[in-house]
Scaffold this motif. Structure first.
Motif, PDB file in Angstrom:
ATOM      1  N   LEU A   4      28.339 -14.844  30.061  1.00  0.00           N
ATOM      2  CA  LEU A   4      29.042 -13.730  30.559  1.00  0.00           C
ATOM      3  C   LEU A   4      28.469 -13.269  31.972  1.00  0.00           C
ATOM      4  CD1 LEU A   4      30.217 -11.454  27.599  1.00  0.00           C
ATOM      5  CD2 LEU A   4      31.772 -13.000  28.971  1.00  0.00           C
ATOM      6  N   VAL A   5      27.040 -13.282  31.954  1.00  0.00           N
ATOM      7  CA  VAL A   5      26.628 -12.692  33.060  1.00  0.00           C
ATOM      8  C   VAL A   5      26.828 -13.850  34.163  1.00  0.00           C
ATOM      9  CG1 VAL A   5      24.439 -12.149  34.319  1.00  0.00           C
ATOM     10  CG2 VAL A   5      24.875 -11.612  31.829  1.00  0.00           C
ATOM     11  N   PHE A   6      26.474 -15.084  34.137  1.00  0.00           N
ATOM     12  CA  PHE A   6      26.468 -16.334  34.736  1.00  0.00           C
ATOM     13  C   PHE A   6      28.332 -16.264  35.299  1.00  0.00           C
ATOM     14  CE2 PHE A   6      23.215 -18.246  32.226  1.00  0.00           C
ATOM     15  CZ  PHE A   6      22.333 -17.905  32.829  1.00  0.00           C
ATOM     16  N   GLN A   7      29.202 -15.970  34.626  1.00  0.00           N
ATOM     17  CA  GLN A   7      30.639 -15.759  34.922  1.00  0.00           C
ATOM     18  C   GLN A   7      30.702 -14.818  35.935  1.00  0.00           C
ATOM     19  OE1 GLN A   7      33.321 -14.856  31.766  1.00  0.00           O
ATOM     20  NE2 GLN A   7      35.151 -15.655  32.877  1.00  0.00           N
ATOM     21  N   VAL A   8      30.386 -13.425  35.900  1.00  0.00           N
ATOM     22  CA  VAL A   8      30.276 -12.502  36.820  1.00  0.00           C
ATOM     23  C   VAL A   8      29.589 -12.831  38.127  1.00  0.00           C
ATOM     24  CG1 VAL A   8      29.963 -10.092  37.250  1.00  0.00           C
ATOM     25  CG2 VAL A   8      31.033 -11.030  34.903  1.00  0.00           C
ATOM     26  N   THR A   9      28.144 -13.283  37.832  1.00  0.00           N
ATOM     27  CA  THR A   9      27.344 -13.434  39.272  1.00  0.00           C
ATOM     28  C   THR A   9      27.541 -14.751  39.962  1.00  0.00           C
ATOM     29  OG1 THR A   9      25.884 -12.264  37.588  1.00  0.00           O
ATOM     30  CG2 THR A   9      24.974 -13.378  39.759  1.00  0.00           C
ATOM     31  N   GLU A  10      27.788 -15.737  39.249  1.00  0.00           N
ATOM     32  CA  GLU A  10      28.074 -16.881  39.773  1.00  0.00           C
ATOM     33  C   GLU A  10      29.255 -17.355  39.955  1.00  0.00           C
ATOM     34  OE1 GLU A  10      25.360 -18.624  40.987  1.00  0.00           O
ATOM     35  OE2 GLU A  10      23.940 -17.741  39.796  1.00  0.00           O
ATOM     36  N   GLY A  11      30.494 -16.557  39.604  1.00  0.00           N
ATOM     37  CA  GLY A  11      31.581 -16.998  39.756  1.00  0.00           C
ATOM     38  C   GLY A  11      32.244 -18.226  38.784  1.00  0.00           C
ATOM     39  N   TRP A  12      31.533 -18.858  37.769  1.00  0.00           N
ATOM     40  CA  TRP A  12      31.857 -19.905  37.061  1.00  0.00           C
ATOM     41  C   TRP A  12      32.836 -19.493  35.939  1.00  0.00           C
ATOM     42  CZ3 TRP A  12      25.992 -21.030  35.857  1.00  0.00           C
ATOM     43  CH2 TRP A  12      25.492 -21.692  36.927  1.00  0.00           C
ATOM     44  N   SER A  13      33.301 -20.310  35.385  1.00  0.00           N
ATOM     45  CA  SER A  13      34.220 -19.999  34.088  1.00  0.00           C
ATOM     46  C   SER A  13      33.274 -19.885  33.054  1.00  0.00           C
ATOM     47  CB  SER A  13      35.163 -21.357  33.854  1.00  0.00           C
ATOM     48  OG  SER A  13      34.348 -22.400  33.475  1.00  0.00           O
ATOM     49  N   TYR A  14      33.647 -19.245  31.828  1.00  0.00           N
ATOM     50  CA  TYR A  14      33.017 -19.099  30.811  1.00  0.00           C
ATOM     51  C   TYR A  14      32.491 -20.297  30.161  1.00  0.00           C
ATOM     52  CZ  TYR A  14      31.107 -16.805  26.724  1.00  0.00           C
ATOM     53  OH  TYR A  14      30.407 -16.260  25.787  1.00  0.00           O
ATOM     54  N   SER A  15      33.113 -21.409  30.085  1.00  0.00           N
ATOM     55  CA  SER A  15      32.681 -22.598  29.512  1.00  0.00           C
ATOM     56  C   SER A  15      31.824 -23.266  30.403  1.00  0.00           C
ATOM     57  CB  SER A  15      33.946 -23.469  29.476  1.00  0.00           C
ATOM     58  OG  SER A  15      34.726 -23.830  30.725  1.00  0.00           O
ATOM     59  N   GLU A  16      31.876 -23.052  31.703  1.00  0.00           N
ATOM     60  CA  GLU A  16      30.680 -23.502  32.675  1.00  0.00           C
ATOM     61  C   GLU A  16      29.609 -22.996  32.080  1.00  0.00           C
ATOM     62  OE1 GLU A  16      33.198 -25.277  36.744  1.00  0.00           O
ATOM     63  OE2 GLU A  16      32.635 -23.108  36.318  1.00  0.00           O
ATOM     64  N   GLY A  17      29.481 -21.545  31.997  1.00  0.00           N
ATOM     65  CA  GLY A  17      28.325 -20.834  31.636  1.00  0.00           C
ATOM     66  C   GLY A  17      27.762 -21.067  30.628  1.00  0.00           C
ATOM     67  N   ILE A  18      28.527 -21.524  29.412  1.00  0.00           N
ATOM     68  CA  ILE A  18      27.943 -21.998  28.209  1.00  0.00           C
ATOM     69  C   ILE A  18      27.432 -23.281  28.294  1.00  0.00           C
ATOM     70  CG2 ILE A  18      28.831 -22.883  26.054  1.00  0.00           C
ATOM     71  CD1 ILE A  18      28.808 -19.946  25.708  1.00  0.00           C
ATOM     72  N   TYR A  19      27.882 -24.152  29.105  1.00  0.00           N
ATOM     73  CA  TYR A  19      27.514 -25.439  29.471  1.00  0.00           C
ATOM     74  C   TYR A  19      25.908 -25.455  30.001  1.00  0.00           C
ATOM     75  CZ  TYR A  19      27.025 -29.909  32.052  1.00  0.00           C
ATOM     76  OH  TYR A  19      26.545 -31.050  32.661  1.00  0.00           O
ATOM     77  N   PHE A  20      26.162 -24.617  31.147  1.00  0.00           N
ATOM     78  CA  PHE A  20      24.735 -24.196  31.766  1.00  0.00           C
ATOM     79  C   PHE A  20      23.623 -23.842  30.940  1.00  0.00           C
ATOM     80  CE2 PHE A  20      22.042 -21.220  33.813  1.00  0.00           C
ATOM     81  CZ  PHE A  20      21.054 -21.772  34.445  1.00  0.00           C
ATOM     82  N   ALA A  21      24.062 -22.740  30.016  1.00  0.00           N
ATOM     83  CA  ALA A  21      23.033 -22.210  29.128  1.00  0.00           C
ATOM     84  C   ALA A  21      22.606 -23.230  28.185  1.00  0.00           C
ATOM     85  CB  ALA A  21      23.712 -21.205  28.460  1.00  0.00           C
ATOM     86  N   PHE A  22      23.463 -23.965  27.678  1.00  0.00           N
ATOM     87  CA  PHE A  22      22.862 -25.032  26.760  1.00  0.00           C
ATOM     88  C   PHE A  22      22.236 -26.022  27.175  1.00  0.00           C
ATOM     89  CE2 PHE A  22      23.079 -28.975  24.276  1.00  0.00           C
ATOM     90  CZ  PHE A  22      22.500 -28.469  23.038  1.00  0.00           C
ATOM     91  N   ILE A  23      22.768 -26.722  28.544  1.00  0.00           N
ATOM     92  CA  ILE A  23      21.873 -27.654  29.297  1.00  0.00           C
ATOM     93  C   ILE A  23      20.408 -27.297  29.526  1.00  0.00           C
ATOM     94  CG2 ILE A  23      21.917 -29.092  31.377  1.00  0.00           C
ATOM     95  CD1 ILE A  23      23.626 -30.273  28.923  1.00  0.00           C
ATOM     96  N   THR A  24      20.370 -26.097  29.947  1.00  0.00           N
ATOM     97  CA  THR A  24      19.067 -25.356  30.368  1.00  0.00           C
ATOM     98  C   THR A  24      18.203 -25.232  29.078  1.00  0.00           C
ATOM     99  OG1 THR A  24      20.112 -24.373  32.330  1.00  0.00           O
ATOM    100  CG2 THR A  24      18.077 -23.439  31.447  1.00  0.00           C
ATOM    101  N   LEU A  25      18.705 -24.454  28.234  1.00  0.00           N
ATOM    102  CA  LEU A  25      17.888 -24.283  27.148  1.00  0.00           C
ATOM    103  C   LEU A  25      17.268 -25.379  26.449  1.00  0.00           C
ATOM    104  CD1 LEU A  25      19.429 -21.079  25.656  1.00  0.00           C
ATOM    105  CD2 LEU A  25      17.477 -21.452  27.421  1.00  0.00           C
ATOM    106  N   SER A  26      17.947 -26.517  26.332  1.00  0.00           N
ATOM    107  CA  SER A  26      17.735 -27.918  25.769  1.00  0.00           C
ATOM    108  C   SER A  26      16.730 -28.651  26.722  1.00  0.00           C
ATOM    109  CB  SER A  26      19.060 -28.575  25.493  1.00  0.00           C
ATOM    110  OG  SER A  26      19.712 -28.898  26.442  1.00  0.00           O
ATOM    111  N   THR A  27      16.426 -28.184  27.812  1.00  0.00           N
ATOM    112  CA  THR A  27      15.627 -28.871  28.811  1.00  0.00           C
ATOM    113  C   THR A  27      16.095 -30.023  29.349  1.00  0.00           C
ATOM    114  OG1 THR A  27      14.301 -29.996  27.357  1.00  0.00           O
ATOM    115  CG2 THR A  27      13.723 -27.726  27.636  1.00  0.00           C
TER     116      THR A  27
END
Length: 325
Positions: free
Chosen positions: A186-209
């Protein structure tokens, strides 16, 4: 108890100080070099705009190549000269960089360009990665202790152990997904202008290294970010890594237990079939030939098929008993 708190405090302070020191050093080594590179890119852009009507095909191709190299280095030649005031190596961005370095994510969109910065990154990562592993292990223990306390509290309320195990596991999964995936998205959606699915995608890809680098926070030149934004993201990454490591360990354990159960079931089935075959041969009279009888199995049904069917029905009954528990 007191020594444990001292050890915990020393670990947290040491790790935070190590990351902060690394951010300060990288800022000192890389910021001036980045400023010079930005000025060179701006001069290249101005020269192109002044002479674009007289450029040859080779000149345009060289400009595109230089522009591509600049973007790959994290330099975005858009806007005016005020862009030189925005640095990828201020304290917040440098802290984000050292966080991605010691966590081995490596987006590839920000990296040291000077020889001193590249050499320092080798030594910094050599000590920082083991220190990160120790810190993540401690965070994992804290998360496990939280689930253990929840289970103990439920047990004192008179709940059964099987239900307690299910509820603590559910608490671990739901709270982890909420805190480390859903809310940050949700924070990424507001701050970056991404869609919510893009935020979820970024979060998982990041935390899984995995760190593809196709989505990186704080890199859009047309947006104004708070100065502390990327530092907070780096802290989220550190704690999120501990949670997702526990999640992957849990999934690994479940897969291993399932594999062992399937292997044991196949072993028992093979052993039962072999014992039935030996018993049939042992009790059959010498020279005896079994007469063919009509069978519900259809033409060609014999004793071996009957034995197989009986074994199959026995396994089905056993499976029914297991799933009824």
């Amino acid at each position: 108890m007191c020594s444990g708190k001292i050890h915990t405090g020393l670990l947290v302070v040491s790790y935070a100080a190590y990351l902060l020191l690394g951010a300060i050093v990288f800022r000192a080594l890389e910021k001036n070099a980045e400023t010079e590179q930005k000025r060179a890119v701006i001069r290249m852009k101005e020269a192109f705009l002044q002479n674009f009507a007289h450029l040859t095909v080779a000149d345009v191709e060289q400009f595109v190549k230089n522009l591509t190299d600049a973007v790959q280095k994290g330099l975005y030649p858009v806007g005016n000269k005020s862009q030189t005031e925005l640095s990828n190596w201020d304290l917040s961005n440098s802290f984000f960089f050292v966080g991605s370095l010691v966590s081995t994510i490596g987006y590839g969109t920000q990296c040291p360009k000077t020889a001193a910065g590249q050499i320092f990154s080798i030594f910094f990562a050599s000590f920082g990665i083991p220190l990160t592993i120790i810190f993540l292990h401690w965070v994992g223990k804290m998360l496990s202790l939280l689930c253990e306390r929840l289970g103990r509290w439920l047990y004192e309320k008179g709940m059964k152990k099987k239900k307690i195990k299910f509820l603590t596991l559910l608490f671990f999964l739901v709270m982890g997904i909420l805190v480390f995936l859903c809310l940050p998205s949700l924070v990424f959606q507001v701050t970056e202008g991404w869609s919510y699915s893009e935020g979820i995608y970024f979060a998982f890809i990041t935390l899984s290294t995995i760190g593809f680098g196709d989505y990186v926070v704080g890199k859009q030149p047309d947006r104004n970010y708070p100065s502390y934004y990327r530092s907070l993201v780096a802290i989220w990454i550190i704690f999120g890594l501990a949670w997702i490591a526990l999640l992957f360990n849990l999934l690994t354990t479940l897969l291993e237990d399932t594999e062992k159960k399937i292997a044991q079931d196949l072993h028992k089935r093979g052993k039962a079939g072999k014992d039935n075959e030996e018993n049939r041969k042992r009790y059959q009279p010498a020279g005896f030939v079994a007469a063919e009888e009509p069978s519900l199995l259809g033409s060609g049904g014999d004793a071996q098929k009957t034995v197989s069917l009986a074994a199959h029905l026995g396994d089905a009954k056993q499976a029914e008993t297991i799933f009824s528990l």
